[in-house]
Design a protein around this motif. Sequence first.
Motif, PDB file in Angstrom:
ATOM      1  N   ASP A 137      -1.186   3.673  -3.094  1.00  0.00           N
ATOM      2  CA  ASP A 137      -1.981   4.360  -3.685  1.00  0.00           C
ATOM      3  C   ASP A 137      -1.877   4.678  -5.092  1.00  0.00           C
ATOM      4  OD1 ASP A 137      -3.607   4.826  -1.235  1.00  0.00           O
ATOM      5  OD2 ASP A 137      -2.706   6.584  -0.683  1.00  0.00           O
ATOM      6  N   VAL A 138      -0.615   4.231  -5.731  1.00  0.00           N
ATOM      7  CA  VAL A 138      -0.153   4.535  -6.998  1.00  0.00           C
ATOM      8  C   VAL A 138      -0.153   3.292  -7.594  1.00  0.00           C
ATOM      9  CG1 VAL A 138       1.466   5.494  -8.794  1.00  0.00           C
ATOM     10  CG2 VAL A 138       0.963   6.901  -6.734  1.00  0.00           C
ATOM     11  N   HIS A 139      -0.968   2.817  -8.798  1.00  0.00           N
ATOM     12  CA  HIS A 139      -0.917   1.423  -9.276  1.00  0.00           C
ATOM     13  C   HIS A 139      -0.533   1.569 -10.540  1.00  0.00           C
ATOM     14  CE1 HIS A 139      -3.207   0.180  -5.652  1.00  0.00           C
ATOM     15  NE2 HIS A 139      -4.061   1.330  -5.820  1.00  0.00           N
ATOM     16  N   ILE A 161      -1.179   4.090 -15.336  1.00  0.00           N
ATOM     17  CA  ILE A 161      -0.760   4.501 -13.872  1.00  0.00           C
ATOM     18  C   ILE A 161      -2.173   4.929 -13.563  1.00  0.00           C
ATOM     19  CG2 ILE A 161       0.622   6.172 -12.807  1.00  0.00           C
ATOM     20  CD1 ILE A 161       2.631   6.390 -15.191  1.00  0.00           C
ATOM     21  N   SER A 162      -2.397   4.185 -12.321  1.00  0.00           N
ATOM     22  CA  SER A 162      -3.921   4.539 -11.851  1.00  0.00           C
ATOM     23  C   SER A 162      -3.588   5.223 -10.336  1.00  0.00           C
ATOM     24  CB  SER A 162      -4.689   3.439 -11.646  1.00  0.00           C
ATOM     25  OG  SER A 162      -4.891   2.965 -12.841  1.00  0.00           O
ATOM     26  N   TYR A 163      -4.384   6.396 -10.052  1.00  0.00           N
ATOM     27  CA  TYR A 163      -4.362   7.155  -8.612  1.00  0.00           C
ATOM     28  C   TYR A 163      -5.515   7.549  -8.515  1.00  0.00           C
ATOM     29  CZ  TYR A 163      -2.561  10.185  -4.946  1.00  0.00           C
ATOM     30  OH  TYR A 163      -2.574  10.592  -3.781  1.00  0.00           O
ATOM     31  N   PHE A 168      -3.396   7.192 -16.291  1.00  0.00           N
ATOM     32  CA  PHE A 168      -2.716   7.556 -17.708  1.00  0.00           C
ATOM     33  C   PHE A 168      -2.321   6.454 -18.434  1.00  0.00           C
ATOM     34  CE2 PHE A 168      -2.036  11.330 -15.011  1.00  0.00           C
ATOM     35  CZ  PHE A 168      -1.873  12.195 -15.829  1.00  0.00           C
ATOM     36  N   LEU A 169      -2.485   6.228 -19.454  1.00  0.00           N
ATOM     37  CA  LEU A 169      -2.156   5.116 -20.486  1.00  0.00           C
ATOM     38  C   LEU A 169      -1.048   5.581 -21.333  1.00  0.00           C
ATOM     39  CD1 LEU A 169      -3.027   2.102 -21.022  1.00  0.00           C
ATOM     40  CD2 LEU A 169      -4.406   3.060 -23.046  1.00  0.00           C
TER      41      LEU A 169
END
Length: 203
Positions: A137-139, A161-163, A168-169
């Motif tokens: 789930d956290v990419h 960071i994608s969730y 977040f970049l």
Amino acid sequence: DGKTRTITITLGDQEASRGTLEVHFIDVGQGDAILVKTPGGKVMLVDAGDSDAGPSVVQYLRGQGVEAIDVFVATHPHADHIGGALDVLNAFPVGEVYDSGYPHTTKTYENFLLAIDQKGIPYRLAHAGNHIDLGEDVHIDILHPTEILADANNSSIVLKISYGEEAFLLTGDAENEAEALMLDRGASVLDSTVLKVGHHGSA
């Protein structure tokens, strides 16, 4: 404590069972130190401020209940990003280290690499297109560098960071050249909820 800014993503009720991803931007003065805590209990630290900030970063991590760091990312070898890393490496077991690979001859960077070697921590070179595994789930996508550029700032590791629908970049000290290279690959890849501005907003 009045000095630390924390951003926490909280998903909607329909996804509450997935838990919360926390991203803490630690106030280290001139420099970066960013703590990522996943719903599954994984921990990533991106940079650690300068050498003077090292003890306060360790104290903050302990205050957040951190006992080990799964991934430490050194976005680039400048002292205001890795100077505090020795304190962190000595205070916590670290699963693996990601580095930009930019060649740097300072004593600070030499000591950083020496500590990694002495502790037997797996060392990885970041490259655009690769991913960091912090559980389902956290990419975490590495968007930069595709190659080592002429200066350390533009060779910074850039992470997305994608969730869920949030992202977040984290751009290290990336400047105009690095930004242009990422934009050339498609602006949609950079779409994020939160941008950590490159090089503290300089250049």
